[in-house]
Design a protein around this motif. Structure first.
Motif, PDB file in Angstrom:
ATOM      1  N   GLY A 167       0.829  -1.197   0.000  1.00 20.82           N
ATOM      2  CA  GLY A 167       0.000   0.000   0.000  1.00 20.82           C
ATOM      3  C   GLY A 167       0.860   1.243   0.000  1.00 20.82           C
ATOM      4  N   ALA A 168       0.197   2.403  -0.067  1.00 17.77           N
ATOM      5  CA  ALA A 168       0.911   3.680  -0.099  1.00 17.77           C
ATOM      6  C   ALA A 168       0.005   4.770   0.453  1.00 17.77           C
ATOM      7  CB  ALA A 168       1.342   4.019  -1.521  1.00 17.77           C
ATOM      8  N   VAL A 169       0.629   5.826   0.978  1.00 16.64           N
ATOM      9  CA  VAL A 169      -0.096   6.986   1.504  1.00 16.64           C
ATOM     10  C   VAL A 169       0.564   8.255   0.986  1.00 16.64           C
ATOM     11  CG1 VAL A 169      -0.643   8.330   3.570  1.00 16.64           C
ATOM     12  CG2 VAL A 169      -0.943   5.847   3.587  1.00 16.64           C
ATOM     13  N   ALA A 170      -0.253   9.157   0.434  1.00 18.52           N
ATOM     14  CA  ALA A 170       0.193  10.497   0.066  1.00 18.52           C
ATOM     15  C   ALA A 170      -0.673  11.485   0.837  1.00 18.52           C
ATOM     16  CB  ALA A 170       0.056  10.726  -1.437  1.00 18.52           C
ATOM     17  N   ASP A 171      -0.048  12.227   1.754  1.00 16.60           N
ATOM     18  CA  ASP A 171      -0.735  13.114   2.689  1.00 16.60           C
ATOM     19  C   ASP A 171      -0.247  14.545   2.420  1.00 16.60           C
ATOM     20  OD1 ASP A 171      -1.623  14.579   4.865  1.00 16.60           O
ATOM     21  OD2 ASP A 171      -0.987  13.146   6.371  1.00 16.60           O
ATOM     22  N   LEU A 172      -1.135  15.382   1.887  1.00 16.65           N
ATOM     23  CA  LEU A 172      -0.762  16.736   1.486  1.00 16.65           C
ATOM     24  C   LEU A 172      -1.431  17.766   2.389  1.00 16.65           C
ATOM     25  CD1 LEU A 172      -1.115  16.371  -2.392  1.00 16.65           C
ATOM     26  CD2 LEU A 172       0.865  15.841  -0.940  1.00 16.65           C
ATOM     27  N   VAL A 173      -0.702  18.835   2.723  1.00  9.12           N
ATOM     28  CA  VAL A 173      -1.226  19.879   3.602  1.00  9.12           C
ATOM     29  C   VAL A 173      -1.028  21.252   2.957  1.00  9.12           C
ATOM     30  CG1 VAL A 173      -1.003  18.641   5.773  1.00  9.12           C
ATOM     31  CG2 VAL A 173       0.974  19.857   4.871  1.00  9.12           C
ATOM     32  N   PHE A 174      -2.003  22.133   3.191  1.00 10.11           N
ATOM     33  CA  PHE A 174      -1.968  23.487   2.653  1.00 10.11           C
ATOM     34  C   PHE A 174      -2.401  24.448   3.754  1.00 10.11           C
ATOM     35  CE2 PHE A 174      -3.189  20.377  -0.477  1.00 10.11           C
ATOM     36  CZ  PHE A 174      -2.407  20.635  -1.584  1.00 10.11           C
ATOM     37  N   GLY A 175      -1.814  25.639   3.796  1.00  9.70           N
ATOM     38  CA  GLY A 175      -2.203  26.626   4.793  1.00  9.70           C
ATOM     39  C   GLY A 175      -1.165  26.775   5.886  1.00  9.70           C
ATOM     40  N   PRO A 176      -1.344  27.758   6.800  1.00  8.95           N
ATOM     41  CA  PRO A 176      -0.341  28.045   7.832  1.00  8.95           C
ATOM     42  C   PRO A 176       0.008  26.851   8.708  1.00  8.95           C
ATOM     43  CG  PRO A 176      -1.934  29.830   7.702  1.00  8.95           C
ATOM     44  CD  PRO A 176      -2.449  28.737   6.815  1.00  8.95           C
ATOM     45  N   ARG A 177      -0.986  26.090   9.161  1.00  9.95           N
ATOM     46  CA  ARG A 177      -0.694  24.937  10.013  1.00  9.95           C
ATOM     47  C   ARG A 177       0.119  23.910   9.243  1.00  9.95           C
ATOM     48  NH1 ARG A 177      -3.939  22.907  14.693  1.00  9.95           N
ATOM     49  NH2 ARG A 177      -3.188  20.814  15.201  1.00  9.95           N
ATOM     50  N   GLY A 178      -0.218  23.716   7.974  1.00 12.36           N
ATOM     51  CA  GLY A 178       0.530  22.782   7.144  1.00 12.36           C
ATOM     52  C   GLY A 178       1.964  23.227   6.924  1.00 12.36           C
ATOM     53  N   GLU A 179       2.167  24.526   6.686  1.00 16.34           N
ATOM     54  CA  GLU A 179       3.527  25.037   6.497  1.00 16.34           C
ATOM     55  C   GLU A 179       4.360  24.851   7.758  1.00 16.34           C
ATOM     56  OE1 GLU A 179       3.960  28.910   4.910  1.00 16.34           O
ATOM     57  OE2 GLU A 179       2.477  28.627   3.323  1.00 16.34           O
ATOM     58  N   ASP A 180       3.762  25.113   8.929  1.00 21.25           N
ATOM     59  CA  ASP A 180       4.492  24.920  10.184  1.00 21.25           C
ATOM     60  C   ASP A 180       4.850  23.451  10.394  1.00 21.25           C
ATOM     61  OD1 ASP A 180       4.314  27.590  10.686  1.00 21.25           O
ATOM     62  OD2 ASP A 180       2.702  27.435  12.162  1.00 21.25           O
ATOM     63  N   ALA A 181       3.969  22.553   9.951  1.00 19.66           N
ATOM     64  CA  ALA A 181       4.195  21.119  10.158  1.00 19.66           C
ATOM     65  C   ALA A 181       5.356  20.597   9.321  1.00 19.66           C
ATOM     66  CB  ALA A 181       2.925  20.338   9.841  1.00 19.66           C
ATOM     67  N   VAL A 182       5.571  21.171   8.146  1.00 17.90           N
ATOM     68  CA  VAL A 182       6.618  20.675   7.238  1.00 17.90           C
ATOM     69  C   VAL A 182       7.711  21.733   7.054  1.00 17.90           C
ATOM     70  CG1 VAL A 182       5.035  19.116   6.058  1.00 17.90           C
ATOM     71  CG2 VAL A 182       5.302  21.430   5.204  1.00 17.90           C
ATOM     72  N   PHE A 183       8.013  22.456   8.129  1.00 13.99           N
ATOM     73  CA  PHE A 183       8.949  23.577   8.053  1.00 13.99           C
ATOM     74  C   PHE A 183      10.322  23.165   7.539  1.00 13.99           C
ATOM     75  CE2 PHE A 183       9.811  21.590  12.079  1.00 13.99           C
ATOM     76  CZ  PHE A 183      11.175  21.729  12.258  1.00 13.99           C
ATOM     77  N   GLY A 184      10.719  21.910   7.741  1.00 15.53           N
ATOM     78  CA  GLY A 184      12.046  21.468   7.332  1.00 15.53           C
ATOM     79  C   GLY A 184      12.119  20.950   5.915  1.00 15.53           C
ATOM     80  N   SER A 185      11.045  21.050   5.144  1.00  8.47           N
ATOM     81  CA  SER A 185      11.003  20.402   3.837  1.00  8.47           C
ATOM     82  C   SER A 185      11.596  21.167   2.661  1.00  8.47           C
ATOM     83  CB  SER A 185       9.553  20.017   3.491  1.00  8.47           C
ATOM     84  OG  SER A 185       9.127  18.928   4.278  1.00  8.47           O
ATOM     85  N   PRO A 186      11.519  22.495   2.566  1.00 13.70           N
ATOM     86  CA  PRO A 186      12.023  23.124   1.334  1.00 13.70           C
ATOM     87  C   PRO A 186      13.546  23.158   1.258  1.00 13.70           C
ATOM     88  CG  PRO A 186      11.083  24.780   2.794  1.00 13.70           C
ATOM     89  CD  PRO A 186      10.905  23.462   3.462  1.00 13.70           C
ATOM     90  N   MET A 187      14.169  21.980   1.202  1.00 17.16           N
ATOM     91  CA  MET A 187      15.628  21.884   1.054  1.00 17.16           C
ATOM     92  C   MET A 187      16.004  21.648  -0.409  1.00 17.16           C
ATOM     93  SD  MET A 187      16.957  19.657   4.283  1.00 17.16           S
ATOM     94  CE  MET A 187      16.351  18.131   3.559  1.00 17.16           C
ATOM     95  N   TYR A 188      15.191  20.851  -1.107  1.00 11.19           N
ATOM     96  CA  TYR A 188      15.537  20.462  -2.477  1.00 11.19           C
ATOM     97  C   TYR A 188      15.614  21.668  -3.400  1.00 11.19           C
ATOM     98  CZ  TYR A 188      15.466  17.923  -6.879  1.00 11.19           C
ATOM     99  OH  TYR A 188      15.783  17.433  -8.115  1.00 11.19           O
ATOM    100  N   ALA A 189      14.801  22.685  -3.142  1.00 10.25           N
ATOM    101  CA  ALA A 189      14.803  23.889  -3.971  1.00 10.25           C
ATOM    102  C   ALA A 189      15.745  24.946  -3.415  1.00 10.25           C
ATOM    103  CB  ALA A 189      13.385  24.452  -4.087  1.00 10.25           C
ATOM    104  N   GLY A 190      16.722  24.541  -2.635  1.00 13.45           N
ATOM    105  CA  GLY A 190      17.685  25.480  -2.086  1.00 13.45           C
ATOM    106  C   GLY A 190      17.100  26.413  -1.060  1.00 13.45           C
ATOM    107  N   GLY A 191      16.141  25.910  -0.296  1.00 15.29           N
ATOM    108  CA  GLY A 191      15.506  26.738   0.717  1.00 15.29           C
ATOM    109  C   GLY A 191      14.287  27.482   0.232  1.00 15.29           C
ATOM    110  N   MET A 192      14.049  27.493  -1.068  1.00 16.49           N
ATOM    111  CA  MET A 192      12.855  28.132  -1.621  1.00 16.49           C
ATOM    112  C   MET A 192      11.693  27.158  -1.506  1.00 16.49           C
ATOM    113  SD  MET A 192      14.117  31.002  -2.457  1.00 16.49           S
ATOM    114  CE  MET A 192      12.808  31.738  -3.437  1.00 16.49           C
ATOM    115  N   ALA A 193      10.487  27.696  -1.505  1.00 16.51           N
ATOM    116  CA  ALA A 193       9.296  26.863  -1.357  1.00 16.51           C
ATOM    117  C   ALA A 193       9.088  26.042  -2.623  1.00 16.51           C
ATOM    118  CB  ALA A 193       8.073  27.731  -1.075  1.00 16.51           C
ATOM    119  N   GLY A 194       9.248  24.747  -2.518  1.00 15.50           N
ATOM    120  CA  GLY A 194       9.004  23.852  -3.634  1.00 15.50           C
ATOM    121  C   GLY A 194       7.801  22.974  -3.346  1.00 15.50           C
TER     122      GLY A 194
END
Length: 394
Positions: free
Chosen positions: A88-115
């Motif tokens: 099986g597989a799970v894809a869990d997507l979040v949008f909005g301020p709470r979502g951004e706070d939850a994945v704060f460590g994620s925009p690394m691949y784009a050099g720190g820019m929001a990807g």
């Protein structure tokens, strides 16, 4: 004429046979779809009683989520789940301020820019090897702590300090073992905490969980150990004198819950987190730093009572302490970097239909040292606030 009559008779017979056949045909039910969608939408209103609600001195507890002033957005959460017999597989997507706070460590691949990684809360695949072992690989929410990122699974809308400063998510490989009907074991090797897209540092973190679950309640003992900011490399061209690196982090965490009756529930969370002193580059060699570890510990109790099918009330009391400068700008601390807070949160859950829950909430945060500002911008040790959240689950 006879031929026409015979043709009409044949059509009538065929029509009758067709009607009869339609009456007796058994239509087999289709199997439930293996692909399902779920998620949530939430928004809230928040105000302080004894602190500014506007301007650059806006006051709020330093815990995660639900700390914006006035009418504010939470997040939209969309979860796609494919559940097969073995895989099986799970894809869990979040949008909005709470979502951004939850994945704060994620925009690394784009050099720190929001990807695009900035909207990925969870992304993993799993394989049920047999009835005992399940392997999971990818990005999954943490197994530590009593509370979770999604507001649909928390009784209180605002979150505890322990949840806010423990890990949110991990990326790695974990193995879950069903030891018996009641006992379970999990072991994992992961990237540093919240480094979810890839491993930039070359160090890895180990995780483990021992669980017990019965009809009346459950308990989970959790461990995390590993270097979270990498090791200094004397051959690195970017190394400068005085540059330091923290040592290994160790965290032990216990969560438990018990149904005291059909209407009363008691929950518990306690945690201890420490990071050793680490190392420093003195210009020619890398030396170990002296000193005690720094971190935090805490304990929280959750008491909830269901008064009817449409209303429940719950009280969360949390003591949270920082030692040796383990966290900055979270609680008021003294000259040694020690400080604590006692936070009391009273929440109601009002269920409007099957999907919508209103959460009115009163919260009081009391610090051991000055941390907040009152309405006159004087230093203060406490902050009282009110919140009304609307959480829709589908």
């Amino acid at each position: 004429m006879k031929k026409i009559q015979l043709l009409l008779m044949a059509f009538l017979v065929l029509g009758a046979a067709n009607v009869y056949a339609q009456e007796v045909v058994i239509v087999e039910e289709e199997e439930p779809s293996k692909l399902t969608f779920s998620g949530s939408v939430d928004a809230y209103f928040r105000t302080n009683f004894n602190g500014p609600n506007k301007g650059e001195n806006i006051q709020a507890p330093a815990s995660s989520f639900g700390n914006l002033p006035g009418f504010s957005l939470g997040m939209a959460n969309i979860i796609a789940t494919y559940q097969g017999e073995k895989v099986g597989a799970v894809a869990d997507l979040v949008f909005g301020p709470r979502g951004e706070d939850a994945v704060f460590g994620s925009p690394m691949y784009a050099g720190g820019m929001a990807g695009s990684s900035q909207i990925v809360n969870q992304l993993y695949v799993y394989w049920n090897v047999n009835d005992v072992v399940t392997l999971t690989m990818g990005n999954f929410n943490t197994f530590l702590g009593y509370e979770v990122i999604s507001p649909t699974a928390n009784f209180n809308y605002s979150t505890s300090y322990m949840f806010s400063y423990g890990p949110f998510s991990h990326t790695g490989l974990k193995a879950d073992f069903a030891l018996s009907d009641k006992w379970s074991l999990m072991a994992a090797v992961m990237n540093p905490t919240d480094m979810t897209e890839f491993n930039l540092l070359g160090t890895y973190t180990l995780g483990a969980q021992l669980g017990y679950s019965a009809d009346a309640g459950s308990a989970y003992l959790n461990f995390v150990y590993g270097d979270q900011d990498g090791k200094l490399d004397i051959d690195s061209p970017g190394l400068v004198s005085g540059q330091s690196s923290m040592g290994s982090l160790f965290q032990v965490d216990l969560t438990a819950g018990l149904d005291l009756s059909e209407t009363i529930y008691l929950g518990l969370n306690t945690t201890y987190n420490t990071t050793s002193a680490g190392e420093i580059y003195n210009g020619s060699t890398i030396d170990d730093l002296d000193g005690d570890g720094a971190g935090f510990f805490g304990v929280a109790g959750y008491l909830q009572a269901k008064t009817s099918d449409k209303f429940s009330i719950g009280l969360r009391g949390e003591y949270f302490s920082v030692f040796n400068g383990g966290l900055e700008d979270v609680v008021g601390v003294n000259a040694d970097g020690d400080g604590s807070v006692f936070a009391t949160t009273l929440s109601g859950n009002v269920r409007l239909g099957k999907n919508l829950t209103l959460i009115p909430e009163l919260r009081l945060d009391s610090m051991s040292e000055d941390f907040f500002k009152d309405n006159d911008l004087n230093d203060s040790k406490s902050l009282a606030s009110f919140m009304l959240a609307a959480v829709f689950a589908f």
